[in-house]
Write a protein that holds these residues in place. Structure first.
Motif, PDB file in Angstrom:
ATOM      1  N   ILE A  79      32.266  38.289  40.996  1.00 52.66           N
ATOM      2  CA  ILE A  79      30.953  38.525  41.331  1.00 52.66           C
ATOM      3  C   ILE A  79      31.077  40.067  41.642  1.00 52.66           C
ATOM      4  CG2 ILE A  79      31.009  37.826  43.693  1.00 52.66           C
ATOM      5  CD1 ILE A  79      28.113  37.415  43.798  1.00 52.66           C
ATOM      6  N   ASP A  97      30.963  41.514  36.919  1.00 51.13           N
ATOM      7  CA  ASP A  97      29.791  40.757  36.478  1.00 51.13           C
ATOM      8  C   ASP A  97      28.564  41.843  36.287  1.00 51.13           C
ATOM      9  OD1 ASP A  97      27.138  39.289  36.674  1.00 51.13           O
ATOM     10  OD2 ASP A  97      28.280  37.721  37.453  1.00 51.13           O
ATOM     11  N   THR A 130      26.923  34.276  45.417  1.00 50.55           N
ATOM     12  CA  THR A 130      27.146  33.156  44.528  1.00 50.55           C
ATOM     13  C   THR A 130      27.425  31.798  44.889  1.00 50.55           C
ATOM     14  OG1 THR A 130      28.304  32.511  42.724  1.00 50.55           O
ATOM     15  CG2 THR A 130      29.554  33.799  44.001  1.00 50.55           C
ATOM     16  N   SER A 139      29.819  33.126  37.988  1.00 49.43           N
ATOM     17  CA  SER A 139      30.781  34.113  38.595  1.00 49.43           C
ATOM     18  C   SER A 139      31.112  33.455  40.128  1.00 49.43           C
ATOM     19  CB  SER A 139      30.359  35.344  38.736  1.00 49.43           C
ATOM     20  OG  SER A 139      30.290  36.255  37.576  1.00 49.43           O
TER      21      SER A 139
END
Length: 290
Positions: free
Chosen positions: A260, A264, A222, A255
């Motif tokens: 994450i 998620d 991310t 996230s």
């Protein structure tokens, strides 16, 4: 291990604070949850892989995580989809309950090796798939590269892994928000210093190439990662590598490092795709409802 300079100590303690705070707020403690996981088919050593999902999945928690709290979202998600799912604790330090992944990473990889052998013996499968968050997405590479794991593992899926170490840019600014937390753990935690960019461990892990033959690698990162900095540090280079930026799948997904790997569902869908690429479906923002 890196020299214990004031800067290094501040950085290591900052990582401890962030991960500890996140772990403490994710769910009830491992002690409260440990007996419930097997009843849901998770860590059930009587589970036999199906023809649809012939390999057991071993989940590898992150720094300051544990085998239960880190996986309260993903483990049931995979069990519901027919996988045999297992998770281990590793990197324990004396007198530090629940918060693991703090010991020397090469020794943690030895613990993973023994656990994979146990899972394969119980399930009768010739290979396993590994899914890890943060350190848990990077540490298995040592097992694959130096401990013979490549012969026993089909795929490694890393969720926000620090494959090339982390600079922990700006993370020390979090310390004032958590009074007293920095004293909970000391800098005598090799599992943290091993993850520093440029550490002897990272140098050994990555020299000669990121990957080993015979294993499929997937990295899910991310751009909002505040622990693995820069987030591109997680990318791998080599054959059979797929690097996925979460925001390329869903631009609205905010996230960060903890979310994450723990809550998620868009990531969960991408993990399922990586484990079963023959039946993969598009990962989009709508995958949160999958």
């Amino acid at each position: 291990m890196l020299p214990r300079t004031p800067w290094t100590k501040r950085v290591v303690r900052a990582l401890s604070v962030l991960a500890l705070t996140a772990a403490a707020t994710l769910a009830p403690t491992a002690a409260a949850q440990a007996d419930t996981a097997p009843s849901r088919g998770w860590n059930d050593f009587s589970c036999k892989p199906s023809a649809a999902h012939p390999r057991p999945v071993v989940l590898v928690h992150g720094t300051l995580g544990n085998s239960i709290d880190n996986w309260l979202g993903l483990a049931p998600y995979l069990v519901e989809r027919g996988y045999c799912v297992f998770s281990l604790d590793y990197g324990q330090l004396p007198n530090v309950p629940f918060f693991h992944g703090l010991g020397p990473i090469d020794k943690s990889a030895e613990q993973l090796s023994a656990y994979v052998d146990r899972v394969l013996a119980a399930t009768g499968a010739p290979e396993a798939d590994l899914v890890g968050h943060s350190q848990g997405g990077m540490m298995p590479r040592y097992y694959l590269k130096f401990l013979g794991g490549a012969a026993k593992v089909n795929a490694l899926v890393g969720i926000a892994p620090d494959n090339h170490g982390t600079t922990l840019s700006g993370l020390t600014k979090l310390l004032p928000y958590f009074p007293g937390a920095k004293d909970l753990l000391t800098s005598a935690t090799p599992g943290l210093t091993d993850q520093m960019a440029g550490s002897p461990f990272m140098t050994k892990l990555n020299e000669g190439g990121d990957t080993v033959p015979g294993v499929r690698y997937t990295v899910i990162a991310t751009k909002y990662d505040e622990v693995v900095t820069p987030y591109q540090s997680g990318w791998l280079t080599g054959p059979n590598v797929t690097n996925v930026l979460l925001q390329d799948r869903c631009a609205l997904d905010l996230s960060e490092h903890v979310a994450i790997g723990t809550v998620d569902r868009i990531v969960f869908h991408e993990v399922d795709n990586a484990l079963d690429p023959a039946h993969a479906t598009a990962t989009t923002c709508a995958s949160v409802f999958d």
